[in-house]
Design a protein around this motif. Structure first.
Motif, PDB file in Angstrom:
ATOM      1  N   LEU A 109      40.353  38.651  33.588  1.00 38.73           N
ATOM      2  CA  LEU A 109      38.807  38.687  33.815  1.00 38.73           C
ATOM      3  C   LEU A 109      38.190  38.478  32.339  1.00 38.73           C
ATOM      4  CD1 LEU A 109      37.640  41.020  36.575  1.00 38.73           C
ATOM      5  CD2 LEU A 109      37.243  38.320  36.434  1.00 38.73           C
ATOM      6  N   TYR A 110      38.790  39.112  31.405  1.00 36.46           N
ATOM      7  CA  TYR A 110      38.207  39.147  29.839  1.00 36.46           C
ATOM      8  C   TYR A 110      38.049  37.876  29.606  1.00 36.46           C
ATOM      9  CZ  TYR A 110      39.852  44.136  30.290  1.00 36.46           C
ATOM     10  OH  TYR A 110      39.860  45.383  30.661  1.00 36.46           O
ATOM     11  N   GLY A 111      36.857  37.621  28.721  1.00 39.74           N
ATOM     12  CA  GLY A 111      36.333  36.694  28.190  1.00 39.74           C
ATOM     13  C   GLY A 111      35.825  35.463  28.902  1.00 39.74           C
ATOM     14  N   LYS A 112      35.347  35.880  30.324  1.00 38.61           N
ATOM     15  CA  LYS A 112      34.966  35.197  31.411  1.00 38.61           C
ATOM     16  C   LYS A 112      33.309  35.122  31.475  1.00 38.61           C
ATOM     17  CE  LYS A 112      39.065  33.630  33.000  1.00 38.61           C
ATOM     18  NZ  LYS A 112      39.845  34.062  31.890  1.00 38.61           N
ATOM     19  N   GLY A 113      32.779  36.025  30.645  1.00 42.13           N
ATOM     20  CA  GLY A 113      31.410  36.153  30.880  1.00 42.13           C
ATOM     21  C   GLY A 113      30.916  36.892  32.165  1.00 42.13           C
ATOM     22  N   VAL A 114      31.884  37.996  32.426  1.00 43.50           N
ATOM     23  CA  VAL A 114      31.715  38.593  33.603  1.00 43.50           C
ATOM     24  C   VAL A 114      30.406  39.478  33.820  1.00 43.50           C
ATOM     25  CG1 VAL A 114      32.775  40.145  35.297  1.00 43.50           C
ATOM     26  CG2 VAL A 114      34.146  38.534  34.215  1.00 43.50           C
ATOM     27  N   LYS A 115      29.649  39.400  34.762  1.00 46.09           N
ATOM     28  CA  LYS A 115      28.386  40.297  35.179  1.00 46.09           C
ATOM     29  C   LYS A 115      29.015  41.455  35.931  1.00 46.09           C
ATOM     30  CE  LYS A 115      24.424  38.798  36.255  1.00 46.09           C
ATOM     31  NZ  LYS A 115      23.351  38.138  36.891  1.00 46.09           N
ATOM     32  N   ARG A 116      28.967  42.575  35.465  1.00 45.07           N
ATOM     33  CA  ARG A 116      29.740  43.760  36.072  1.00 45.07           C
ATOM     34  C   ARG A 116      29.101  44.750  36.550  1.00 45.07           C
ATOM     35  NH1 ARG A 116      34.901  45.020  35.589  1.00 45.07           N
ATOM     36  NH2 ARG A 116      35.171  43.648  34.066  1.00 45.07           N
ATOM     37  N   ALA A 117      28.953  45.119  37.738  1.00 48.63           N
ATOM     38  CA  ALA A 117      28.384  46.498  38.457  1.00 48.63           C
ATOM     39  C   ALA A 117      29.514  47.616  38.100  1.00 48.63           C
ATOM     40  CB  ALA A 117      28.104  46.089  39.827  1.00 48.63           C
ATOM     41  N   ARG A 118      28.840  48.403  37.849  1.00 49.55           N
ATOM     42  CA  ARG A 118      29.865  49.700  37.675  1.00 49.55           C
ATOM     43  C   ARG A 118      30.020  50.769  38.689  1.00 49.55           C
ATOM     44  NH1 ARG A 118      33.137  48.829  33.355  1.00 49.55           N
ATOM     45  NH2 ARG A 118      31.844  47.725  31.831  1.00 49.55           N
ATOM     46  N   SER A 119      29.119  50.627  39.578  1.00 48.41           N
ATOM     47  CA  SER A 119      29.289  51.167  41.024  1.00 48.41           C
ATOM     48  C   SER A 119      29.010  50.325  42.227  1.00 48.41           C
ATOM     49  CB  SER A 119      28.237  52.432  40.921  1.00 48.41           C
ATOM     50  OG  SER A 119      26.906  51.625  41.002  1.00 48.41           O
ATOM     51  N   PHE A 120      29.964  50.507  43.196  1.00 47.45           N
ATOM     52  CA  PHE A 120      29.939  50.055  44.299  1.00 47.45           C
ATOM     53  C   PHE A 120      28.670  50.365  45.404  1.00 47.45           C
ATOM     54  CE2 PHE A 120      31.414  48.598  48.764  1.00 47.45           C
ATOM     55  CZ  PHE A 120      31.922  47.379  48.440  1.00 47.45           C
ATOM     56  N   THR A 121      27.548  50.012  44.866  1.00 41.40           N
ATOM     57  CA  THR A 121      26.221  49.926  45.596  1.00 41.40           C
ATOM     58  C   THR A 121      25.965  48.727  46.124  1.00 41.40           C
ATOM     59  OG1 THR A 121      24.837  50.354  44.010  1.00 41.40           O
ATOM     60  CG2 THR A 121      25.855  52.450  44.831  1.00 41.40           C
ATOM     61  N   GLU A 122      24.967  48.603  47.044  1.00 37.26           N
ATOM     62  CA  GLU A 122      24.289  47.503  47.329  1.00 37.26           C
ATOM     63  C   GLU A 122      23.412  46.956  46.268  1.00 37.26           C
ATOM     64  OE1 GLU A 122      23.297  47.814  52.135  1.00 37.26           O
ATOM     65  OE2 GLU A 122      23.027  49.512  50.905  1.00 37.26           O
ATOM     66  N   ALA A 123      22.543  47.583  45.658  1.00 35.79           N
ATOM     67  CA  ALA A 123      21.687  47.313  44.681  1.00 35.79           C
ATOM     68  C   ALA A 123      22.563  46.958  43.457  1.00 35.79           C
ATOM     69  CB  ALA A 123      20.759  48.681  44.552  1.00 35.79           C
ATOM     70  N   ALA A 124      23.499  47.718  43.065  1.00 38.39           N
ATOM     71  CA  ALA A 124      24.366  46.999  41.895  1.00 38.39           C
ATOM     72  C   ALA A 124      24.978  45.946  42.162  1.00 38.39           C
ATOM     73  CB  ALA A 124      25.303  48.319  41.641  1.00 38.39           C
ATOM     74  N   ILE A 125      25.460  45.590  43.461  1.00 41.59           N
ATOM     75  CA  ILE A 125      26.204  44.542  43.571  1.00 41.59           C
ATOM     76  C   ILE A 125      25.278  43.051  43.455  1.00 41.59           C
ATOM     77  CG2 ILE A 125      27.564  43.079  45.231  1.00 41.59           C
ATOM     78  CD1 ILE A 125      28.790  46.041  46.020  1.00 41.59           C
ATOM     79  N   GLU A 126      24.231  43.389  44.265  1.00 41.95           N
ATOM     80  CA  GLU A 126      23.148  42.540  44.260  1.00 41.95           C
ATOM     81  C   GLU A 126      22.518  42.146  42.930  1.00 41.95           C
ATOM     82  OE1 GLU A 126      18.608  41.849  46.080  1.00 41.95           O
ATOM     83  OE2 GLU A 126      19.035  43.676  45.148  1.00 41.95           O
ATOM     84  N   SER A 127      22.450  42.902  41.871  1.00 44.28           N
ATOM     85  CA  SER A 127      22.238  42.626  40.487  1.00 44.28           C
ATOM     86  C   SER A 127      22.881  41.936  39.932  1.00 44.28           C
ATOM     87  CB  SER A 127      21.958  43.980  39.803  1.00 44.28           C
ATOM     88  OG  SER A 127      22.972  44.624  39.580  1.00 44.28           O
ATOM     89  N   VAL A 128      24.105  41.913  40.146  1.00 39.04           N
ATOM     90  CA  VAL A 128      25.292  41.123  39.378  1.00 39.04           C
ATOM     91  C   VAL A 128      25.359  39.711  40.035  1.00 39.04           C
ATOM     92  CG1 VAL A 128      26.371  42.811  38.164  1.00 39.04           C
ATOM     93  CG2 VAL A 128      27.286  41.791  40.377  1.00 39.04           C
ATOM     94  N   LEU A 129      24.794  39.390  41.149  1.00 41.27           N
ATOM     95  CA  LEU A 129      25.113  38.043  41.849  1.00 41.27           C
ATOM     96  C   LEU A 129      23.774  37.336  41.957  1.00 41.27           C
ATOM     97  CD1 LEU A 129      27.245  39.336  44.949  1.00 41.27           C
ATOM     98  CD2 LEU A 129      27.882  38.278  43.061  1.00 41.27           C
ATOM     99  N   THR A 130      22.423  37.953  41.657  1.00 41.77           N
ATOM    100  CA  THR A 130      21.133  37.026  41.725  1.00 41.77           C
ATOM    101  C   THR A 130      20.913  36.848  40.360  1.00 41.77           C
ATOM    102  OG1 THR A 130      20.158  39.290  42.106  1.00 41.77           O
ATOM    103  CG2 THR A 130      20.764  37.752  43.920  1.00 41.77           C
TER     104      THR A 130
END
Length: 132
Positions: free
Chosen positions: A111-132
């Motif tokens: 995954l390194y070097g892929k420009g990953v948007k990362r959520a540090r917690s498994f919550t709906e809001a955190a996941i939504e923030s890295v997908l939109t």
């Protein structure tokens, strides 16, 4: 506009988190109203001797996606299937996102070097923030 997101995860350890994510998406219009999750699991056993058929099935699903979301569990960094899915996502030029199921979980090196948007917690809001 709907965003199609392929979920990559360690099937043995983290399938319940993938199921929870899909359930949230089906029942939570606030966070996931424009997100369609596509599961990486297939009808083939991961121990199958039909590895090429399994890879073809996953490839077809990934081809319909805009992004890949890697669920980073305790064993994900060791999963050969997750490594393959990450490589395939790069070939397909998908956008990368990841969510740590637990904060201290190690990410797959691929995954390194892929420009990953990362959520540090498994919550709906955190996941939504890295997908939109």
């Amino acid at each position: 506009m709907t965003i199609n997101v392929f979920i990559s995860y360690d099937y043995t350890s983290d399938k319940e988190y993938a199921s929870l994510l899909k359930a949230w998406a089906e029942n939570d219009a606030e966070h996931f109203k424009n997100i369609n999750f596509i599961d990486g699991s297939s009808d083939f056993s991961r121990e199958s001797t039909k590895v090429n058929a399994f890879k073809n099935s996953i490839s077809r699903r990934m081809n319909a996606c805009d992004k890949i979301l890697v669920l980073v569990g305790k064993e994900t960094y060791k999963s050969d299937w997750c490594k393959w899915e990450i490589k395939k996502a790069e070939e397909l030029e998908l956008d990368f996102a990841a969510v740590n199921i637990e904060h201290a979980n190690a990410s797959p090196i691929s995954l390194y070097g892929k420009g990953v948007k990362r959520a540090r917690s498994f919550t709906e809001a955190a996941i939504e923030s890295v997908l939109t």
